[in-house]
Design a protein around this motif. Sequence first.
Motif, PDB file in Angstrom:
ATOM      1  N   GLY A   1       0.792  -1.231   0.000  1.00  0.00           N
ATOM      2  CA  GLY A   1       0.000   0.000   0.000  1.00  0.00           C
ATOM      3  C   GLY A   1       0.819   1.273   0.000  1.00  0.00           C
ATOM      4  O   GLY A   1       0.283   2.349   0.293  1.00  0.00           O
ATOM      5  N   LYS A   2       2.092   1.171  -0.342  1.00  0.00           N
ATOM      6  CA  LYS A   2       2.963   2.343  -0.340  1.00  0.00           C
ATOM      7  C   LYS A   2       3.523   2.598  -1.741  1.00  0.00           C
ATOM      8  O   LYS A   2       3.531   1.722  -2.605  1.00  0.00           O
ATOM      9  N   THR A   3       4.011   3.815  -1.936  1.00  0.00           N
ATOM     10  CA  THR A   3       4.692   4.174  -3.175  1.00  0.00           C
ATOM     11  C   THR A   3       6.182   3.886  -3.020  1.00  0.00           C
ATOM     12  O   THR A   3       6.810   4.384  -2.082  1.00  0.00           O
ATOM     13  N   PRO A   4       6.767   3.077  -3.918  1.00  0.00           N
ATOM     14  CA  PRO A   4       8.202   2.816  -3.815  1.00  0.00           C
ATOM     15  C   PRO A   4       9.015   4.049  -4.212  1.00  0.00           C
ATOM     16  O   PRO A   4       8.659   4.776  -5.138  1.00  0.00           O
ATOM     17  N   VAL A   5      10.102   4.256  -3.502  1.00  0.00           N
ATOM     18  CA  VAL A   5      11.111   5.244  -3.886  1.00  0.00           C
ATOM     19  C   VAL A   5      12.422   4.489  -4.032  1.00  0.00           C
ATOM     20  O   VAL A   5      12.709   3.571  -3.248  1.00  0.00           O
ATOM     21  N   ALA A   6      13.220   4.852  -5.030  1.00  0.00           N
ATOM     22  CA  ALA A   6      14.493   4.179  -5.254  1.00  0.00           C
ATOM     23  C   ALA A   6      15.499   5.159  -5.823  1.00  0.00           C
ATOM     24  O   ALA A   6      15.138   6.104  -6.523  1.00  0.00           O
ATOM     25  N   TRP A   7      16.781   4.919  -5.525  1.00  0.00           N
ATOM     26  CA  TRP A   7      17.846   5.709  -6.138  1.00  0.00           C
ATOM     27  C   TRP A   7      17.834   5.490  -7.649  1.00  0.00           C
ATOM     28  O   TRP A   7      17.338   4.471  -8.137  1.00  0.00           O
ATOM     29  N   HIS A   8      18.393   6.442  -8.392  1.00  0.00           N
ATOM     30  CA  HIS A   8      18.139   6.458  -9.838  1.00  0.00           C
ATOM     31  C   HIS A   8      18.637   5.218 -10.566  1.00  0.00           C
ATOM     32  O   HIS A   8      18.112   4.877 -11.626  1.00  0.00           O
ATOM     33  N   GLU A   9      19.629   4.493 -10.013  1.00  0.00           N
ATOM     34  CA  GLU A   9      20.106   3.297 -10.705  1.00  0.00           C
ATOM     35  C   GLU A   9      18.991   2.284 -10.954  1.00  0.00           C
ATOM     36  O   GLU A   9      19.048   1.497 -11.904  1.00  0.00           O
ATOM     37  N   MET A  10      17.969   2.269 -10.099  1.00  0.00           N
ATOM     38  CA  MET A  10      16.894   1.308 -10.279  1.00  0.00           C
ATOM     39  C   MET A  10      16.094   1.602 -11.545  1.00  0.00           C
ATOM     40  O   MET A  10      15.350   0.759 -12.039  1.00  0.00           O
ATOM     41  N   GLY A  11      16.279   2.792 -12.105  1.00  0.00           N
ATOM     42  CA  GLY A  11      15.674   3.104 -13.383  1.00  0.00           C
ATOM     43  C   GLY A  11      16.273   2.328 -14.541  1.00  0.00           C
ATOM     44  O   GLY A  11      15.745   2.373 -15.669  1.00  0.00           O
ATOM     45  N   SER A  12      17.347   1.592 -14.304  1.00  0.00           N
ATOM     46  CA  SER A  12      17.918   0.738 -15.352  1.00  0.00           C
ATOM     47  C   SER A  12      17.104  -0.528 -15.547  1.00  0.00           C
ATOM     48  O   SER A  12      17.293  -1.240 -16.537  1.00  0.00           O
ATOM     49  N   ALA A  13      16.218  -0.841 -14.617  1.00  0.00           N
ATOM     50  CA  ALA A  13      15.385  -2.039 -14.704  1.00  0.00           C
ATOM     51  C   ALA A  13      14.101  -1.714 -15.453  1.00  0.00           C
ATOM     52  O   ALA A  13      13.389  -0.770 -15.104  1.00  0.00           O
ATOM     53  N   ALA A  14      13.789  -2.488 -16.465  1.00  0.00           N
ATOM     54  CA  ALA A  14      12.663  -2.169 -17.349  1.00  0.00           C
ATOM     55  C   ALA A  14      11.323  -2.194 -16.634  1.00  0.00           C
ATOM     56  O   ALA A  14      10.439  -1.389 -16.915  1.00  0.00           O
ATOM     57  N   ASN A  15      11.147  -3.116 -15.686  1.00  0.00           N
ATOM     58  CA  ASN A  15       9.809  -3.370 -15.153  1.00  0.00           C
ATOM     59  C   ASN A  15       9.658  -2.992 -13.681  1.00  0.00           C
ATOM     60  O   ASN A  15       8.955  -3.673 -12.931  1.00  0.00           O
ATOM     61  N   ILE A  16      10.304  -1.907 -13.277  1.00  0.00           N
ATOM     62  CA  ILE A  16       9.987  -1.385 -11.944  1.00  0.00           C
ATOM     63  C   ILE A  16       8.492  -1.072 -11.881  1.00  0.00           C
ATOM     64  O   ILE A  16       7.863  -0.783 -12.894  1.00  0.00           O
TER      65      ILE A  16
END
Length: 503
Positions: free
Chosen positions: A331-346
């Motif tokens: 029930g929460k919004t994930p936050v991640a450092w920008h490297e996780m943007g390398s994963a196609a299906n976040i």
Amino acid sequence: MVFTHSLPLVPAPVSAAAGEGRMPITATTRVHGSSPASAQLIDAVARRSGIRLSLVTTADAEIELRIDPTVAAAEGYTLTVDDRVVIVGADEAGLFYGVQTLLQLLREDESGWGLLRAEVRDAPRFPRRGVMLDVARHFFGVDDVKKFIDSTSALKFNHLHLHLSDDQGWRVHIDSWPLLTERSSATSAGGDPGGFYSKDDYREIVAYAAARHVIVIPEIDLPGHTHAIGVAYPELVEAPVMNDGLISESARLGQPLPVAGETYLGWGVGHSSVRIHEERTYDFVRDVVRELAEMTPGPYIHIGGDESLGTPQADFDLFAERATAIVVEAGKTPVAWHEMGSAANIAEGTVGQYWGKTVPEGTHAEEGKHFVERGGALIMSAANVTYLDMKYSEDFPLGLTWAAIIDVRTAYEWEPTAVLDVPDSAILGVEAPLWSETTRTFGDVERLVFPRAAAQAEVGWSPKSAPERNWESFRSRLGALAPLWKAEGVDFHPADEIPWSER
């Protein structure tokens, strides 16, 4: 009211004008208003001046606090100081911020204490204005975190990101995985004492923050920065993967290299990873996220994602997809450092935290933009301008230099919407992180954070086109905060580039 000169306010309001003279503050000054902000104002004036104002129910009081949603956008307010004070908040947060502005107008001179006469209209530029405190490399207790909340919320920051786990320690109790705090919390970087927050401690921090309109964002750093997890539960974490940077930096600093199952006392990064293909790893992530979500009323859980240098890209992508989905399921919004943007299906809607430089390097820009493409947004934490753990100057005794040397002017003169090629609407706001490798005491934290946090507060709050939104104006207004910070016991660094005021 006759307006004569600018006002010493940080961050700069949308509009502000000063009147002639001051409104005296004495022991007979009364406050009217049912908001918690009234009591907060009374306590703050007493700390600053020794004068305790009285709270009354009569509407003819010298200071009136009230709410009217029509006066400004969310978190906004109007403030008038003439023969009496009227603060009108658009909501409770706006009223709180109006009080913080009023406290910056409180001054002592030969005739005693008074408020500079003024008329202010104000509301924030960005909805998200954050600071981060790393309690993993060095631990800071509940009272220190409360003081951090007080001094940053006074600058109109409204989010506190707590970095609760890293290679050096795990800092919050999890009922379903009790060995995390039993085995992995006793020490800090360099072998300094550690510690952790019980669930009651954590709830106390969250409630204290909420009373000051600050949302707490807990971070459990995954899948890297996880050596401490392996000290408690070796079956969850791979053996350390050494890299050239880790080896050379450890040798330069005379620090030990990581050893599987042993507490890590160094600063090096990139050597640890949870076991991506073990289902028990996801049981762990699910339990930790669930327990954090139960204690965290705010909308966010931060799951890290940075510097996973020992994790193959395909494994990292798989983990990012599953971990962000687990946060959404809770029930929460994930936050991640920008490297996780390398994963196609976040998970769709995941918020990225960009910590690359103001001129992006390598793949950082593409990674940041991917969050927006997936329906999320971005928090800007460009390391070469916002990182509060960087040194002010080459010879400053605290801090590091890998991102930049950041004096106050450098911290001030940057634009969050100019870093990545995304719509301005995709930028939620800014966050200024304090990593704690070199901060062994809370005084060390304060000297690195203040005054540069005030620069980030203005970047996040003030209109880009405001007349006062320039370095010469800011340095003058910032210098006027010195008496307030001294009265509140903030151990700020008196940077030479700022003309600090005595009164």
